[in-house]
Design an enzyme around this catalytic site. Sequence first.
Site, mmCIF file in Angstrom:
data_model
loop_
_atom_site.group_PDB
_atom_site.id
_atom_site.type_symbol
_atom_site.label_atom_id
_atom_site.label_comp_id
_atom_site.label_asym_id
_atom_site.label_seq_id
_atom_site.Cartn_x
_atom_site.Cartn_y
_atom_site.Cartn_z
ATOM 1 N N ASP B 14 -36.550 51.773 27.232
ATOM 2 C CA ASP B 14 -37.734 52.471 28.539
ATOM 3 C C ASP B 14 -37.339 53.711 29.598
ATOM 4 O O ASP B 14 -38.143 54.277 30.012
ATOM 5 C CB ASP B 14 -37.744 51.083 29.780
ATOM 6 C CG ASP B 14 -37.781 49.605 29.400
ATOM 7 O OD1 ASP B 14 -39.137 50.049 27.975
ATOM 8 O OD2 ASP B 14 -37.518 48.634 28.483
ATOM 9 N N ARG B 95 -25.231 47.184 40.398
ATOM 10 C CA ARG B 95 -25.928 48.102 41.151
ATOM 11 C C ARG B 95 -26.141 49.302 42.033
ATOM 12 O O ARG B 95 -26.624 50.348 42.333
ATOM 13 C CB ARG B 95 -27.560 47.071 41.552
ATOM 14 C CG ARG B 95 -27.816 46.386 40.834
ATOM 15 C CD ARG B 95 -28.788 47.060 39.073
ATOM 16 N NE ARG B 95 -28.965 46.058 38.635
ATOM 17 C CZ ARG B 95 -28.640 46.190 36.885
ATOM 18 N NH1 ARG B 95 -27.257 46.955 36.360
ATOM 19 N NH2 ARG B 95 -29.246 46.130 36.122
ATOM 20 N N ASP B 124 -33.029 42.773 40.476
ATOM 21 C CA ASP B 124 -32.930 44.462 40.701
ATOM 22 C C ASP B 124 -33.488 44.963 41.221
ATOM 23 O O ASP B 124 -32.739 46.170 42.135
ATOM 24 C CB ASP B 124 -32.006 44.651 39.177
ATOM 25 C CG ASP B 124 -30.859 44.339 38.101
ATOM 26 O OD1 ASP B 124 -30.025 43.622 39.471
ATOM 27 O OD2 ASP B 124 -30.990 43.977 37.610
ATOM 28 N N SER B 175 -33.090 39.849 26.328
ATOM 29 C CA SER B 175 -32.896 41.615 27.870
ATOM 30 C C SER B 175 -31.706 40.727 28.089
ATOM 31 O O SER B 175 -30.918 39.810 28.582
ATOM 32 C CB SER B 175 -34.060 40.731 28.232
ATOM 33 O OG SER B 175 -33.769 41.700 29.438
#
Lengths: 403, 403, 403, 403
Positions: B14, B95, B124, B175
């Site tokens: 991605d 994050r 996220d 994932s």
Amino acid sequence: MSERVVLAYSGGLDTSVAIPYLAEQTGAEVIAVAIDVGQGGEDLAAIRQRALDCGAAESVVVDAREEFAADYCIPAMRANALYMDRYPLVSALSRPLIVKHLAEAAKYYGGTIVSHGCTGKGNDQVRFEAGLGALAPDLKVIAPARDFAWTRDKAIGYAEEKGLPIDVTHKSPYSIDQNLWGRAVETGFLEDIWNAPIEDVYSYTANPAESRDPDSVVITFDAGVPVAIDGETVTPYQAIVELNRRAGAQGVGRLDMVEDRLVGIKSREVYEAPGAIALITAHQELENVTVERDVARFKKGVDQRWGELVYDGLWFSPLKHALDAFIDDTQKYVSGEVRLALHGGRAVVTGRRSEASLYDFGLATYDTGDTFDQSLAKGFVQLWGLPSKLASARDARLGGTER
Amino acid sequence: MSERVVLAYSGGLDTSVAIPYLAEQTGAEVIAVAIDVGQGGEDLAAIRQRALDCGAAESVVVDAREEFAADYCIPAMRANALYMDRYPLVSALSRPLIVKHLAEAAKYYGGTIVSHGCTGKGNDQVRFEAGLGALAPDLKVIAPARDFAWTRDKAIGYAEEKGLPIDVTHKSPYSIDQNLWGRAVETGFLEDIWNAPIEDVYSYTANPAESRDPDSVVITFDAGVPVAIDGETVTPYQAIVELNRRAGAQGVGRLDMVEDRLVGIKSREVYEAPGAIALITAHQELENVTVERDVARFKKGVDQRWGELVYDGLWFSPLKHALDAFIDDTQKYVSGEVRLALHGGRAVVTGRRSEASLYDFGLATYDTGDTFDQSLAKGFVQLWGLPSKLASARDARLGGTER
Amino acid sequence: MSERVVLAYSGGLDTSVAIPYLAEQTGAEVIAVAIDVGQGGEDLAAIRQRALDCGAAESVVVDAREEFAADYCIPAMRANALYMDRYPLVSALSRPLIVKHLAEAAKYYGGTIVSHGCTGKGNDQVRFEAGLGALAPDLKVIAPARDFAWTRDKAIGYAEEKGLPIDVTHKSPYSIDQNLWGRAVETGFLEDIWNAPIEDVYSYTANPAESRDPDSVVITFDAGVPVAIDGETVTPYQAIVELNRRAGAQGVGRLDMVEDRLVGIKSREVYEAPGAIALITAHQELENVTVERDVARFKKGVDQRWGELVYDGLWFSPLKHALDAFIDDTQKYVSGEVRLALHGGRAVVTGRRSEASLYDFGLATYDTGDTFDQSLAKGFVQLWGLPSKLASARDARLGGTER
Amino acid sequence: MSERVVLAYSGGLDTSVAIPYLAEQTGAEVIAVAIDVGQGGEDLAAIRQRALDCGAAESVVVDAREEFAADYCIPAMRANALYMDRYPLVSALSRPLIVKHLAEAAKYYGGTIVSHGCTGKGNDQVRFEAGLGALAPDLKVIAPARDFAWTRDKAIGYAEEKGLPIDVTHKSPYSIDQNLWGRAVETGFLEDIWNAPIEDVYSYTANPAESRDPDSVVITFDAGVPVAIDGETVTPYQAIVELNRRAGAQGVGRLDMVEDRLVGIKSREVYEAPGAIALITAHQELENVTVERDVARFKKGVDQRWGELVYDGLWFSPLKHALDAFIDDTQKYVSGEVRLALHGGRAVVTGRRSEASLYDFGLATYDTGDTFDQSLAKGFVQLWGLPSKLASARDARLGGTER
């Protein structure tokens, strides 16, 4: 008619000795009341007789097992009650039930004094006396161990002197309190908190390190109450017995902690509570599935306070009552099934399903069938972070907090 | 000079595809920034080169492992941070660190846009954008997956069309997000919440059901920070690596839960966090020994709020900062040693000792050396229960609440 | 049959203009629904007719004053609901009631769309739409002011163009929302937060600085509901009307504050709520007399959360429902009389009496009749302070926290 | 050398009589320590001499007014400390300061016993003894009023018998404790909680009903500390004195309430605290302007707990210390000016301005200059209400909770 003392009777040395002693000290007749809260062990008929043999005027045994399960253990499970995130309130739950039966016995038998065997440095004295204050404020309380500094040696001497029918030769190194919801153990060598518990300490649980086949159990809940095990309908009492057996066989529910007592000191405690831990684990996950987020977050604070209140002896307090009203409201849709794997000391949720589920596959899935409108997110994210953003900008402008 | 986009780059499909796509869409140069938060796996030099091969104007790799351990994981441990009593905030912790480095890179490289790969239905995106709002409010944010409804198939088509050096043949069913503090796994078949995870899902942890010799580890803390393992001095990073290894080998730290996302939906999540669970378990018990009761009780609410804030993307918020001030104050004496048994998926405290202990043997013991003055208890118990007693008497007088 | 829009109709410019505009935009018939929540002012029959004159297919007026008082205002009083310790939730309380009637009207008239006049930066849009999401999730929502960036000037132009029967010449400088529970005022010059409100801003309250004779009122509560004023039986609606009148005449209930909106900004607000402030003041003191201490302390957190939820538009949320269960439980004995002095902008409790009082003269008095056993205090004090004492001793031993 | 008792000396009958009595009972020398916490009234030199005349071996007077203001009153204001939303902790704040000086005096003079005049049914005994337990755990405590059941009549008889230089003829009907932060009054006729206070009870405040010109004052805060009044620099002590004077002249700060004592009973209390109420009112509004929303909401719980701890005698507890760390962190930007109108018993904020303001005119205004992007709202509103919406849909599907 002479005055009457209602004694919380366990059948053990201390409370047996208390029978003639209380009679001597107070001139009153002693009514021994033993409550079956699922502690197992000795035959209750024998206990009943022993009280009479020690001189009790009356001796009563109450089978309170179903009541204890339904009205004390299950409410604790609904509150996910784990004092200090660990201890499922084993003894703390049985005390108010015993108090209730003592108060009833006092009323029935015309007792004006109540007596219990607790010491002056534990929590149980508070649970007894705060409970009695709430239910039967006119009763006088005598706690020989505390009020007359009664020790084990003194008790043995007195028992021998009086020829009481108690075996005083066996001296267990363990001080134990057990009931349907679990088992608490204290012993001298564990008072050194660096010492690990030894296998000998345990009785409700097998050694989790020993190899055996895993077990799997499906618990069905209806409005926050366990109603079936593996599809078979059960009462709360039966559910706990069954889970004690099966989770206990897998070594589930051993606990070892340093704990804050209400009287202001820290103590080392070892517990076993296989059924309690299995049930709370399953219940908590079913809440994750069926309880809305804000409720779940607020309920954690309610659950914590509930546990502290009950630990601190305030079962009959108005705050406990009001917290129960909150909890009841949250449990209406806590219905469904949870599958637990039991093995090696662990009770692990492996599946959950519910008509009342708030898990929405369409909203959650990343695969075909996704119904979540991602275009809503951008606005949400911006306004969600706005107050922090404004504060950071202000801080930066003024020289700033390091973040 | 052309505009510049700073892209949070992972090396995967991605974000690789995003490089030429962002350049196309915005006319800007792309600066790829990859952050090492201990995710392991691929070589970082290879990741760095791939970004260049995909057309990035600059490609940077930052080793942030020690920083992540010391400034993000350990504060979480000091807050005993377990979202919904289970999840140790694995992704939620990395994050803000990534955000910090993106903001620094934007400043350094003159970027005016930041880009990340998050979708519009996860947490996220909030963590990225609320964090950027706080640290670099002037940066524009582009999230292709969310803002341009970018899908995997579209990404593969685009990669093939552009001849990007990415292997698109391998399609993992999972994932995954992983870092030093743990690993999160999502996958289609777990979206049916009745399905149990299969062994294949796990990577940080061995199967707890498989037989192996138990392990035992002593963790030394100084003011709430792990400073030694089995007597050997370690950095926070080393402590976590070592405990990931040893607790992971015993199957510790597997988690399976239904979780409340910030965007308002429930999702099924499977995690592994062996080191995190071992450290939090040890830390919590050391707090039991060294932290005063009222502090401990209040801190539970602070800890819960801390975990929710960080989960909800508000790491850089002023409330998080103020809660840290509270927590710092409580950790001053959280020093000492905890011994953990690691085995069969469980990390169990078996001993604790500390110069700063509030456990007082004299006050706690029931044996010789007892210094507790039991005569104080009677007055305490009476006044402790007085408000409830008065309320019960009132209720009884007026016809009463059933208690 | 054509589609139908149910419009929350106030009779003012914006919602009058919305009638033809919504018809134009959607091709649907407009059903105007005006709710009487005690806002006073214009005649409701005239409002009803105006909607028809503007082209509404149906126009309905609902007298919801008693319902608003009993089911919205009184629960707020029971929660002592003062957002940010000041604001009694005037508008926040009427919105869910309006939503309820809109949803009912949509069902009755077969509406598929709902429309309201709120902007995109206030709280009311959230209250409308979160409420509708809960009660009638299938209805589509249109908010012209927000969704079509509709401004006052645009509205006037449109009204003139269509020849709508609305007086657009009068331009009040104030933006006002008022109902039985109070009145909110916003206006340009108060957006400078250093400016003081001027007398002209107020309508429910007389100037507190002006001389007049003091008033005194006795409010009787039964289980947390006001049931009589100066001995005369009243409905909740009558109680609020009467106290608005009498407390308003004394200038009670003016409020001026900077407030945190849900959408993330701070705004300046001026309110008047004479009856609300008088009732909450009296209720809170009656709780002081009749509610047990631990309940009172915990209820403060519940009350705060209740106020935040309602302010934040979550009236129909499950957490609000569960908090109400808690609050209901606490109000059972909040019965008795409170005497308030009303004068000079202040509502001051000067007396309270109750059958359900927990104030015990014998325990409280320092004169003859003292029944408090002071000998209990010493033990209580010692154990109460023990955890702090142990911590202080530890700190001192280790070099110490400065206290 | 003989043993020494350090006596908290007020100059009044009870503690004067205690001097010879303690000497008699203990054989120790008495060191009288009087602390000036701004109580005003009698000359301190005269008080010092009286102690010597009553037989004290040493007599010390400590001017602690600035210390009391800066280290006790201002922290209370930063916590907006109002016990039960009303009482600004007047006596509760002076006790720990007195304790600190007693402990220092005991160290300096070699005292081994401390004595205070509190009874066994009030809060102050706890504040003294919990404080001493924390600061000087080795000191023995004697409280003649409690421990020897010392009454006023007994004290008068003893004073006459010993010929002590105390005027025992004047018998005030009021029991008063006063200091810089306020004044507490108890008296027999107020023990009937239906009786209103009479004007005679008050001393710090003028009658609010009496006509006088309004006053207006601007208070400047720097990081949560008042630093100027009407532009003139002040110390915390000066700020409180000045506001006591000006707010007192307008009748601000009278309080009348039923209060929950720590010892478990409810009591009726009347207070005056003009400066405290004025300062807390101004501070709270400046927080509204400068403190971020989530901090403000969480701080309410911290403030409440802070007030309860201090009320409950736990000033020196570790939890109080940790809460202070939280509060300190929140006060960094509580800087700016607040204008208060003082009149008719009310202190009302009429303006506020601050460099550190989080009020953003552009985001707040509805006039020209509006910078708020209303298009963000729709997504926010939808996701904000999503959990409630899902729960409502579930409830409706299953037959439903009535909402």
